[in-house]
Design a protein around this motif. Sequence first.
Motif, PDB file in Angstrom:
ATOM      1  N   ARG A  72      -7.907   0.073  -4.007  1.00 30.81           N
ATOM      2  CA  ARG A  72      -7.490  -1.245  -4.525  1.00 30.81           C
ATOM      3  C   ARG A  72      -6.276  -1.789  -3.767  1.00 30.81           C
ATOM      4  NH1 ARG A  72      -9.181  -1.049 -10.985  1.00 30.81           N
ATOM      5  NH2 ARG A  72     -11.231  -0.191 -10.534  1.00 30.81           N
ATOM      6  N   ILE A  73      -5.366  -0.891  -3.394  1.00 31.63           N
ATOM      7  CA  ILE A  73      -4.205  -1.362  -2.607  1.00 31.63           C
ATOM      8  C   ILE A  73      -4.676  -1.802  -1.216  1.00 31.63           C
ATOM      9  CG2 ILE A  73      -1.977  -0.717  -1.578  1.00 31.63           C
ATOM     10  CD1 ILE A  73      -1.873  -1.002  -4.648  1.00 31.63           C
ATOM     11  N   ALA A  74      -5.643  -1.095  -0.645  1.00 34.47           N
ATOM     12  CA  ALA A  74      -6.177  -1.509   0.670  1.00 34.47           C
ATOM     13  C   ALA A  74      -6.746  -2.926   0.556  1.00 34.47           C
ATOM     14  CB  ALA A  74      -7.236  -0.528   1.150  1.00 34.47           C
ATOM     15  N   THR A  75      -7.451  -3.199  -0.525  1.00 35.46           N
ATOM     16  CA  THR A  75      -8.005  -4.549  -0.729  1.00 35.46           C
ATOM     17  C   THR A  75      -6.871  -5.566  -0.888  1.00 35.46           C
ATOM     18  OG1 THR A  75      -9.963  -3.638  -1.769  1.00 35.46           O
ATOM     19  CG2 THR A  75      -9.453  -5.945  -2.281  1.00 35.46           C
ATOM     20  N   LEU A  76      -5.867  -5.206  -1.691  1.00 40.27           N
ATOM     21  CA  LEU A  76      -4.720  -6.105  -1.899  1.00 40.27           C
ATOM     22  C   LEU A  76      -4.059  -6.448  -0.572  1.00 40.27           C
ATOM     23  CD1 LEU A  76      -2.528  -7.402  -3.787  1.00 40.27           C
ATOM     24  CD2 LEU A  76      -1.411  -5.152  -3.819  1.00 40.27           C
ATOM     25  N   GLU A  77      -3.911  -5.453   0.280  1.00 39.44           N
ATOM     26  CA  GLU A  77      -3.214  -5.646   1.552  1.00 39.44           C
ATOM     27  C   GLU A  77      -4.101  -6.279   2.627  1.00 39.44           C
ATOM     28  OE1 GLU A  77      -0.131  -5.414   2.173  1.00 39.44           O
ATOM     29  OE2 GLU A  77       0.763  -3.474   1.725  1.00 39.44           O
ATOM     30  N   GLY A  78      -5.413  -6.308   2.388  1.00 41.82           N
ATOM     31  CA  GLY A  78      -6.309  -6.792   3.436  1.00 41.82           C
ATOM     32  C   GLY A  78      -6.500  -5.757   4.528  1.00 41.82           C
ATOM     33  N   ASP A 195      -1.071 -12.820   4.123  1.00 39.05           N
ATOM     34  CA  ASP A 195      -1.947 -11.732   4.554  1.00 39.05           C
ATOM     35  C   ASP A 195      -1.342 -11.083   5.804  1.00 39.05           C
ATOM     36  OD1 ASP A 195      -3.943 -10.103   5.453  1.00 39.05           O
ATOM     37  OD2 ASP A 195      -5.556 -11.538   5.102  1.00 39.05           O
ATOM     38  N   ALA A 196      -0.846  -9.873   5.639  1.00 35.54           N
ATOM     39  CA  ALA A 196      -0.153  -9.202   6.746  1.00 35.54           C
ATOM     40  C   ALA A 196      -1.080  -8.898   7.918  1.00 35.54           C
ATOM     41  CB  ALA A 196       0.477  -7.904   6.243  1.00 35.54           C
ATOM     42  N   PHE A 197      -2.377  -8.811   7.628  1.00 42.24           N
ATOM     43  CA  PHE A 197      -3.333  -8.496   8.698  1.00 42.24           C
ATOM     44  C   PHE A 197      -4.008  -9.753   9.239  1.00 42.24           C
ATOM     45  CE2 PHE A 197      -2.896  -4.495   6.353  1.00 42.24           C
ATOM     46  CZ  PHE A 197      -2.604  -3.624   7.403  1.00 42.24           C
ATOM     47  N   ALA A 198      -3.561 -10.925   8.799  1.00 42.46           N
ATOM     48  CA  ALA A 198      -4.072 -12.200   9.345  1.00 42.46           C
ATOM     49  C   ALA A 198      -2.944 -13.228   9.266  1.00 42.46           C
ATOM     50  CB  ALA A 198      -5.291 -12.672   8.555  1.00 42.46           C
ATOM     51  N   LEU A 199      -1.950 -13.034  10.102  1.00 47.64           N
ATOM     52  CA  LEU A 199      -0.801 -13.942  10.136  1.00 47.64           C
ATOM     53  C   LEU A 199      -1.192 -15.209  10.900  1.00 47.64           C
ATOM     54  CD1 LEU A 199       1.880 -11.197  10.858  1.00 47.64           C
ATOM     55  CD2 LEU A 199       1.674 -12.544   8.755  1.00 47.64           C
ATOM     56  N   PRO A 200      -0.374 -16.271  10.827  1.00 40.13           N
ATOM     57  CA  PRO A 200      -0.714 -17.493  11.561  1.00 40.13           C
ATOM     58  C   PRO A 200      -1.025 -17.183  13.031  1.00 40.13           C
ATOM     59  CG  PRO A 200       1.186 -17.866  10.160  1.00 40.13           C
ATOM     60  CD  PRO A 200       0.864 -16.400  10.053  1.00 40.13           C
ATOM     61  N   ILE A 207       0.619  -1.879  10.561  1.00 39.55           N
ATOM     62  CA  ILE A 207       0.787  -1.151   9.300  1.00 39.55           C
ATOM     63  C   ILE A 207       1.474  -2.079   8.305  1.00 39.55           C
ATOM     64  CG2 ILE A 207       2.049   0.752   8.171  1.00 39.55           C
ATOM     65  CD1 ILE A 207       1.920   2.223  10.904  1.00 39.55           C
ATOM     66  N   SER A 208       1.002  -2.087   7.083  1.00 35.21           N
ATOM     67  CA  SER A 208       1.720  -2.787   6.021  1.00 35.21           C
ATOM     68  C   SER A 208       2.108  -1.766   4.966  1.00 35.21           C
ATOM     69  CB  SER A 208       0.839  -3.880   5.406  1.00 35.21           C
ATOM     70  OG  SER A 208       1.588  -4.574   4.422  1.00 35.21           O
ATOM     71  N   MET A 209       3.390  -1.732   4.679  1.00 32.64           N
ATOM     72  CA  MET A 209       3.902  -0.758   3.704  1.00 32.64           C
ATOM     73  C   MET A 209       4.457  -1.533   2.517  1.00 32.64           C
ATOM     74  SD  MET A 209       7.408  -0.292   3.387  1.00 32.64           S
ATOM     75  CE  MET A 209       7.873   0.251   1.763  1.00 32.64           C
ATOM     76  N   MET A 224       6.694   4.257  -6.602  1.00 32.11           N
ATOM     77  CA  MET A 224       5.549   4.611  -5.742  1.00 32.11           C
ATOM     78  C   MET A 224       5.570   3.735  -4.486  1.00 32.11           C
ATOM     79  SD  MET A 224       1.518   4.954  -6.747  1.00 32.11           S
ATOM     80  CE  MET A 224       1.857   5.795  -8.267  1.00 32.11           C
ATOM     81  N   GLY A 225       5.012   4.260  -3.419  1.00 31.66           N
ATOM     82  CA  GLY A 225       4.908   3.485  -2.190  1.00 31.66           C
ATOM     83  C   GLY A 225       3.507   3.581  -1.625  1.00 31.66           C
ATOM     84  N   SER A 226       3.191   2.662  -0.714  1.00 26.65           N
ATOM     85  CA  SER A 226       1.879   2.714  -0.060  1.00 26.65           C
ATOM     86  C   SER A 226       2.040   2.387   1.418  1.00 26.65           C
ATOM     87  CB  SER A 226       0.908   1.724  -0.705  1.00 26.65           C
ATOM     88  OG  SER A 226       1.368   0.403  -0.528  1.00 26.65           O
ATOM     89  N   VAL A 227       1.133   2.946   2.203  1.00 29.09           N
ATOM     90  CA  VAL A 227       1.082   2.665   3.642  1.00 29.09           C
ATOM     91  C   VAL A 227      -0.363   2.323   3.965  1.00 29.09           C
ATOM     92  CG1 VAL A 227       1.327   3.667   5.948  1.00 29.09           C
ATOM     93  CG2 VAL A 227       3.021   4.191   4.179  1.00 29.09           C
ATOM     94  N   THR A 228      -0.585   1.120   4.459  1.00 25.56           N
ATOM     95  CA  THR A 228      -1.949   0.637   4.698  1.00 25.56           C
ATOM     96  C   THR A 228      -2.127   0.283   6.171  1.00 25.56           C
ATOM     97  OG1 THR A 228      -2.070  -0.232   2.459  1.00 25.56           O
ATOM     98  CG2 THR A 228      -3.655  -1.119   4.040  1.00 25.56           C
ATOM     99  N   ALA A 229      -3.261   0.682   6.719  1.00 27.80           N
ATOM    100  CA  ALA A 229      -3.583   0.356   8.114  1.00 27.80           C
ATOM    101  C   ALA A 229      -5.028  -0.122   8.182  1.00 27.80           C
ATOM    102  CB  ALA A 229      -3.386   1.582   8.991  1.00 27.80           C
ATOM    103  N   ARG A 230      -5.380  -0.646   9.336  1.00 27.71           N
ATOM    104  CA  ARG A 230      -6.781  -1.033   9.559  1.00 27.71           C
ATOM    105  C   ARG A 230      -7.440  -0.139  10.581  1.00 27.71           C
ATOM    106  NH1 ARG A 230      -7.743  -7.525   9.881  1.00 27.71           N
ATOM    107  NH2 ARG A 230      -8.152  -7.793   7.674  1.00 27.71           N
TER     108      ARG A 230
END
Length: 399
Positions: A72-78, A195-200, A207-209, A224-230
Amino acid sequence: MAHRRTADLATSLIHHPYAPPAGFVSEQPGVFKASTVIFPNTAALRARNWKEKTGYTYGLHGTPTTFTLEERIATLEGGTHTLLLPSGLAAIALVDLALLKSGDEVLIPDNAYGPGKELARNELAHWGITHRFYDAMDADSLARMIGPETKLVWLEAPGSVTMEFPDLAALARVARDKGVTSALDNTWGAGVAFDAFALPGGVAVDISMQALTKYPSGGGDVLMGSVTARDEALHLKLKFAHMHLGWGVGANDAELVLRSLPTLALRYAAQDRAARTLAEWLAQRSEIARVLHPALPGSPGFAHWQATCSAAAGLFSVVFDSRYASEEVDAFVDALRLFRIGYSWAGPVSLVVPYHVQTMRSQPTAYAGVVVRFSIGFEAVEDLLADLQQALQAAFGDG
Ligand SMILES: Cc1ncc(COP(=O)(O)O)c(C=O)c1O
């Protein structure tokens, strides 16, 4: 007999034959707690695979509860892959430790979250990893600073306490063009504001943390923390370090964040609305020299916020007029009744902290007066406004 009965009872309560019927369906995910995961046989144990979410190996490396929250966090972060950590600061540390080794350099915004800078100044330095602080409002200066040793560039939007909103797309593009991994502290945006993975311009961070402690929890009761990558290879690098370091999270904490996620967008919008109302009101007050809120015209980086974001967090700072000494501003903070004095943000209770920002930066800041940061909770905005009004009157009278 009595003894035998006790022995039987212990074993039969531990190895109880009852299994609830399959097929229970609800919207709320179950909470699974275990250190040990049971394998049906030795072949399954030997075939275990903890790299992908195809099965379970050990509680630390994933349960249905933590896998669900990660997805769910991966979805939130894109993004596509998320790791959970026991705090936002641990998430920052994971990125540093996974990607840096002795002889490498990390570049960090001068206005970044302080404890992440302290990690670089202390532990990273002890391990022979160097760091420099860059001006996040000057993408060209970042480009000039990146050298052969630079292996990681941290981004953060907006700056901690002083709230400058950088040109994130330009900074991410500089890192990408120089072949350096970029990691964004996306706690403020929370996956909602942009959207950190689709900036202007279509550029993405690597990585978005997030400190899930803030908006995704929203209750002020979880760290809690999260680290998200594509990128799969980058994710695996982070995942190996995550496994080696043993930074898992407990099911009860994961449960609390899972419970809060459905209301994240609504809470974010409500706190955004209330914060803008209060920030605009404070901007009219003679005691306040400047309001620092990225969505208010005139705030540093407002144009970048406008180009990047569709919302703002419920967080802003004010610079008091320089005629007020630190003690007088402290008296204002002490006079507040609904705003409680304390760190963190995004919970139900509005919070306030006075800062001496000059001591927090390697370069001098533009602000002569004392800076006070407000985190807006869920109280009625008119009650918060009345609280600000009475505290200003109590501390400064008629100015
Ligand atoms: C921007 C930012 N990043 C990271 C953190 C660290 O989060 P935690 O308190 O969960 O360690 C914070 C906490 O205040 C923060 O404000």
